[in-house]
Design a protein around this motif. Structure first.
Motif, PDB file in Angstrom:
ATOM      1  N   ASN A 187      22.467 -14.725 -39.686  1.00  0.00           N
ATOM      2  CA  ASN A 187      21.536 -13.582 -39.776  1.00  0.00           C
ATOM      3  C   ASN A 187      20.574 -13.568 -38.594  1.00  0.00           C
ATOM      4  OD1 ASN A 187      22.619 -12.616 -42.072  1.00  0.00           O
ATOM      5  ND2 ASN A 187      20.968 -13.261 -43.445  1.00  0.00           N
ATOM      6  N   LYS A 241      22.436 -12.527 -35.595  1.00  0.00           N
ATOM      7  CA  LYS A 241      22.973 -11.165 -35.733  1.00  0.00           C
ATOM      8  C   LYS A 241      21.876 -10.114 -35.570  1.00  0.00           C
ATOM      9  CE  LYS A 241      24.281  -9.868 -39.944  1.00  0.00           C
ATOM     10  NZ  LYS A 241      25.102  -9.849 -41.158  1.00  0.00           N
ATOM     11  N   ILE A 295      14.831  -7.932 -35.373  1.00  0.00           N
ATOM     12  CA  ILE A 295      14.335  -6.622 -35.857  1.00  0.00           C
ATOM     13  C   ILE A 295      13.225  -6.761 -36.913  1.00  0.00           C
ATOM     14  CG2 ILE A 295      16.503  -5.408 -35.364  1.00  0.00           C
ATOM     15  CD1 ILE A 295      17.192  -5.697 -38.358  1.00  0.00           C
ATOM     16  N   GLY A 296      13.147  -7.912 -37.563  1.00  0.00           N
ATOM     17  CA  GLY A 296      12.110  -8.133 -38.584  1.00  0.00           C
ATOM     18  C   GLY A 296      12.400  -7.403 -39.889  1.00  0.00           C
ATOM     19  N   ILE A 297      11.580  -7.683 -40.882  1.00  0.00           N
ATOM     20  CA  ILE A 297      11.783  -7.077 -42.216  1.00  0.00           C
ATOM     21  C   ILE A 297      10.433  -6.521 -42.674  1.00  0.00           C
ATOM     22  CG2 ILE A 297      12.612  -7.521 -44.575  1.00  0.00           C
ATOM     23  CD1 ILE A 297      13.762 -10.189 -43.433  1.00  0.00           C
ATOM     24  N   ARG A 300      20.366  -4.130 -48.546  1.00  0.00           N
ATOM     25  CA  ARG A 300      20.285  -4.199 -47.087  1.00  0.00           C
ATOM     26  C   ARG A 300      19.123  -3.309 -46.652  1.00  0.00           C
ATOM     27  NH1 ARG A 300      24.954  -3.695 -43.395  1.00  0.00           N
ATOM     28  NH2 ARG A 300      24.007  -5.548 -42.504  1.00  0.00           N
ATOM     29  N   ALA A 301      18.265  -3.855 -45.799  1.00  0.00           N
ATOM     30  CA  ALA A 301      17.135  -3.046 -45.336  1.00  0.00           C
ATOM     31  C   ALA A 301      17.669  -1.911 -44.462  1.00  0.00           C
ATOM     32  CB  ALA A 301      16.189  -3.933 -44.546  1.00  0.00           C
ATOM     33  N   ALA A 360      18.779  -2.579 -41.028  1.00  0.00           N
ATOM     34  CA  ALA A 360      19.906  -3.506 -40.832  1.00  0.00           C
ATOM     35  C   ALA A 360      21.257  -2.798 -40.970  1.00  0.00           C
ATOM     36  CB  ALA A 360      19.827  -4.643 -41.838  1.00  0.00           C
ATOM     37  N   GLY A 403      27.669  -6.267 -42.271  1.00  0.00           N
ATOM     38  CA  GLY A 403      27.161  -7.075 -43.393  1.00  0.00           C
ATOM     39  C   GLY A 403      27.269  -6.321 -44.705  1.00  0.00           C
ATOM     40  N   PHE A 404      27.119  -7.082 -45.793  1.00  0.00           N
ATOM     41  CA  PHE A 404      27.232  -6.457 -47.129  1.00  0.00           C
ATOM     42  C   PHE A 404      26.013  -6.712 -48.015  1.00  0.00           C
ATOM     43  CE2 PHE A 404      31.486  -7.795 -45.732  1.00  0.00           C
ATOM     44  CZ  PHE A 404      32.032  -6.549 -45.496  1.00  0.00           C
ATOM     45  N   GLY A 453      24.916 -12.377 -48.704  1.00  0.00           N
ATOM     46  CA  GLY A 453      24.626 -13.752 -48.286  1.00  0.00           C
ATOM     47  C   GLY A 453      23.330 -14.324 -48.831  1.00  0.00           C
ATOM     48  N   LEU A 454      22.216 -13.588 -48.667  1.00  0.00           N
ATOM     49  CA  LEU A 454      20.920 -14.160 -49.069  1.00  0.00           C
ATOM     50  C   LEU A 454      20.818 -14.370 -50.578  1.00  0.00           C
ATOM     51  CD1 LEU A 454      18.146 -12.552 -46.826  1.00  0.00           C
ATOM     52  CD2 LEU A 454      19.110 -14.842 -46.740  1.00  0.00           C
ATOM     53  N   SER A 498      11.579 -12.907 -37.546  1.00  0.00           N
ATOM     54  CA  SER A 498      11.511 -13.432 -38.926  1.00  0.00           C
ATOM     55  C   SER A 498      11.659 -14.947 -38.912  1.00  0.00           C
ATOM     56  CB  SER A 498      12.637 -12.874 -39.787  1.00  0.00           C
ATOM     57  OG  SER A 498      12.817 -11.513 -39.560  1.00  0.00           O
TER      58      SER A 498
HETATM   59  P1  ADP Z   1      23.756  -9.106 -44.686  1.00  0.00           P
HETATM   60  O1  ADP Z   1      23.153  -9.828 -43.566  1.00  0.00           O
HETATM   61  O2  ADP Z   1      25.233  -9.242 -44.792  1.00  0.00           O
HETATM   62  O3  ADP Z   1      23.305  -7.697 -44.810  1.00  0.00           O
HETATM   63  P2  ADP Z   1      22.175 -10.890 -46.303  1.00  0.00           P
HETATM   64  O4  ADP Z   1      22.137 -11.080 -47.795  1.00  0.00           O
HETATM   65  O5  ADP Z   1      22.382 -12.085 -45.486  1.00  0.00           O
HETATM   66  O6  ADP Z   1      23.237  -9.771 -46.055  1.00  0.00           O
HETATM   67  O7  ADP Z   1      20.789 -10.254 -45.923  1.00  0.00           O
HETATM   68  C1  ADP Z   1      20.232  -9.228 -46.719  1.00  0.00           C
HETATM   69  C2  ADP Z   1      19.314  -8.339 -45.881  1.00  0.00           C
HETATM   70  O8  ADP Z   1      18.167  -9.075 -45.454  1.00  0.00           O
HETATM   71  C3  ADP Z   1      19.913  -7.863 -44.622  1.00  0.00           C
HETATM   72  O9  ADP Z   1      20.694  -6.712 -44.835  1.00  0.00           O
HETATM   73  C4  ADP Z   1      18.698  -7.573 -43.785  1.00  0.00           C
HETATM   74  O10 ADP Z   1      18.155  -6.324 -44.118  1.00  0.00           O
HETATM   75  C5  ADP Z   1      17.737  -8.627 -44.195  1.00  0.00           C
HETATM   76  N1  ADP Z   1      17.753  -9.796 -43.305  1.00  0.00           N
HETATM   77  C6  ADP Z   1      18.281 -11.008 -43.524  1.00  0.00           C
HETATM   78  N2  ADP Z   1      18.069 -11.840 -42.487  1.00  0.00           N
HETATM   79  C7  ADP Z   1      17.399 -11.126 -41.566  1.00  0.00           C
HETATM   80  C8  ADP Z   1      16.844 -11.444 -40.267  1.00  0.00           C
HETATM   81  N3  ADP Z   1      17.013 -12.635 -39.713  1.00  0.00           N
HETATM   82  N4  ADP Z   1      16.169 -10.473 -39.624  1.00  0.00           N
HETATM   83  C9  ADP Z   1      16.011  -9.259 -40.184  1.00  0.00           C
HETATM   84  N5  ADP Z   1      16.480  -8.887 -41.384  1.00  0.00           N
HETATM   85  C10 ADP Z   1      17.168  -9.821 -42.069  1.00  0.00           C
END
Ligand code: ADP
Length: 455
Positions: free
Chosen positions: A362, A365, A392-394, A408-409, A412, A417-418, A421-422, A446
């Motif tokens: 992440n 990416k 890009i930050g959240i 997914r934000a 993003a 991505g789906f 993962g998190l 982040s």
């Molecule tokens: P994916 O990366 O496949 O979308 P994840 O579950 O890993 O799924 O992440 C969920 C969401 O969290 C992402 O879609 C993104 O919006 C946000 N996110 C996770 N890691 C980062 C990061 N390092 N920087 C910015 N946004 C992030």
């Protein structure tokens, strides 16, 4: 037997035992008191008679009998007998009755000086009277009709009182047990009305202080968690179907486009490339879903063993870099661990590596420089791994949801991505009794920090 009846029965048994014990005690104390008082009266009577006979010269036997029979204190079936040292009857207060006496009894009186006993239904006392060298034995007996009828009355009163008390106790026991169990019945009715369809319903928490209030609060907590789990499940299915539908729809439109008119070879190639990319996305999504399902299914039963977090981190780095060589991963120690064990945690290698892979992936990416900076730090309780990026930050609003499956934000969406993962990482860290924190600023970067308790 219902709890209400059991409580009522126990309560009644306890009160009944207390009532019976008290009644028996009162009866025996009264009976003893009556007997002792009556013996005292008989002794006084015997002493008075023998004194009149022996000490007052003017009183002869006939006069004494008349006095005996006519005193106010005369008792029913009263007899006073006086014997001399040779067991000869020298005075009897009654003439018309045959008088039985027992030589052994007289001897006993002489030895013990005073005895209290029974003769038939009557109380009898024997006293030894010694005056001027004369040893006289006085036997005085009578029937205590007044005392005994008082005792009978007492027995009757206690018996009826006991019966009445017991009936009231049983009635009150049933009533109060029913009263105190009524809230349980109410909770019972409310619980039986809750089904999978109306999990949003809650129990009445009453005054929230007593045991039943606490029970209702705890039950409502369970309902809340259940409702959330159901909600997650529902969202999961709808999100999964949605995610699957998009590439399938793209596949269909590509195929329809290809069928609409005869295509040249380069156009064919273009369609096939698009189909391949959509199919890849589908395969990758199905793999992610499969992984999520398997992880959640087996997460409680995976084997744990002591493993070094820094080793896992380096393994994940190597694995990720071999798949995506464009990424850069820098790993530093914030402090030199005081002891070897400070990076050693009790956990599952496969699952923890998955967490590291996801965080590193992440970070690379979502940042234009495709660089992740990792810092390992330890203290006496935890080993921390902080994965930082300048990406890009959240936003604050999105940060609340990124651990939910498929979330997914908006910023993003342009990246692959789906959103699975998190949510898996969160469950894995929870299983290892660790914590997950996110520090992020939009357009700045982040930091995801995982803290795991070390051995
Ligand atoms: P994916 O990366 O496949 O979308 P994840 O579950 O890993 O799924 O992440 C969920 C969401 O969290 C992402 O879609 C993104 O919006 C946000 N996110 C996770 N890691 C980062 C990061 N390092 N920087 C910015 N946004 C992030």
């Amino acid at each position: 037997m219902t709890i209400r009846n059991r409580i009522a029965l126990q309560f009644s048994l306890i009160v009944a035992s207390i009532l019976v014990a008290f009644s028996v005690l009162i009866y025996f104390v009264s009976a003893t008191y009556r007997r002792e008082e009556f013996y005292e009266r008989l002794k006084n009577k015997g002493r008075t008679t023998v004194r009149f006979l022996v000490e007052v010269k003017e009183v002869d036997q006939e006069l004494l009998k008349i006095i005996d029979r006519n005193t106010l204190t005369a008792l029913i079936d009263e007899k006073v007998l006086i014997f001399d040292a040779h067991n000869r009857l020298i005075y009897s207060s009654v003439d018309d009755q045959v008088i039985h006496y027992n030589a052994r009894l007289l001897e006993e009186v002489r030895q013990q000086k005073e005895i209290e006993t029974f003769s038939g239904g009557n109380e009898l006392v024997g006293i030894l009277y010694q005056q001027n060298g004369r040893d006289l034995v006085v036997l005085s007996s009578a029937y205590d009709q007044f005392g005994k009828s008082k005792l009978d009355n007492l027995r009757l009163t206690l018996g009826w009182g006991l019966l009445g008390g017991l009936s009231i106790t049983i009635g009150l026991g049933v009533f109060f047990a029913g009263q105190s169990l009524r809230p349980i019945n109410r909770i019972n009715e409310q619980v039986s009305a809750i089904t999978a369809r109306n999990l949003q319903q809650r129990l009445d928490e009453g005054n929230r202080r007593d045991e039943l209030g606490q029970l209702a609060i705890n039950f409502n907590d369970v309902l809340h968690r259940l409702e959330q789990a159901f909600e997650q499940q529902r969202n999961f299915v709808s999100h999964a179907s949605h995610e699957l539908r998009t590439p399938l729809a793209a596949l269909k439109s590509e195929i329809q486009l290809g069928l609409r008119r005869p295509l040249t070879v380069p156009e064919h190639e273009k369609v096939l490339v698009n189909l391949l990319s959509d199919t890849d996305r589908l395969i990758s999504l199905t793999n992610s879903l499969l992984f999520l399902a398997r992880t959640l299914e087996s997460i409680q039963s995976v084997p744990f063993q002591p493993i070094r977090t820094d080793d896992i981190l380096f393994l994940a780095k190597d694995e990720l870099l071999s798949a995506k060589p464009a990424y850069t991963i820098q790993i530093d120690y914030e402090n030199i661990p005081n002891e070897e064990t400070e990076t050693l945690v009790n956990g599952n290698e496969g699952l923890l590596k998955q967490v590291m892979l996801n965080l590193l992936d992440n970070a690379c990416k979502y940042s234009p420089d495709h660089t992740a900076q990792v810092r390992i730090s330890t203290d006496d309780q935890y080993c921390r791994i902080a994965v930082h990026d300048r990406g890009i930050g959240i936003s604050d609003a999105d940060r609340q949801h990124i651990f939910e499956s498929f979330y997914r934000a908006p910023n993003a969406m342009v990246y692959d991505g789906f959103g699975i993962g998190l949510s898996i990482c969160y469950r894995i860290i929870e299983l290892h009794q660790g914590t997950f924190t996110v520090d992020s600023q939009l357009h700045v970067g982040s930091t995801f920090t995982v803290s795991l308790p070390h051995v």
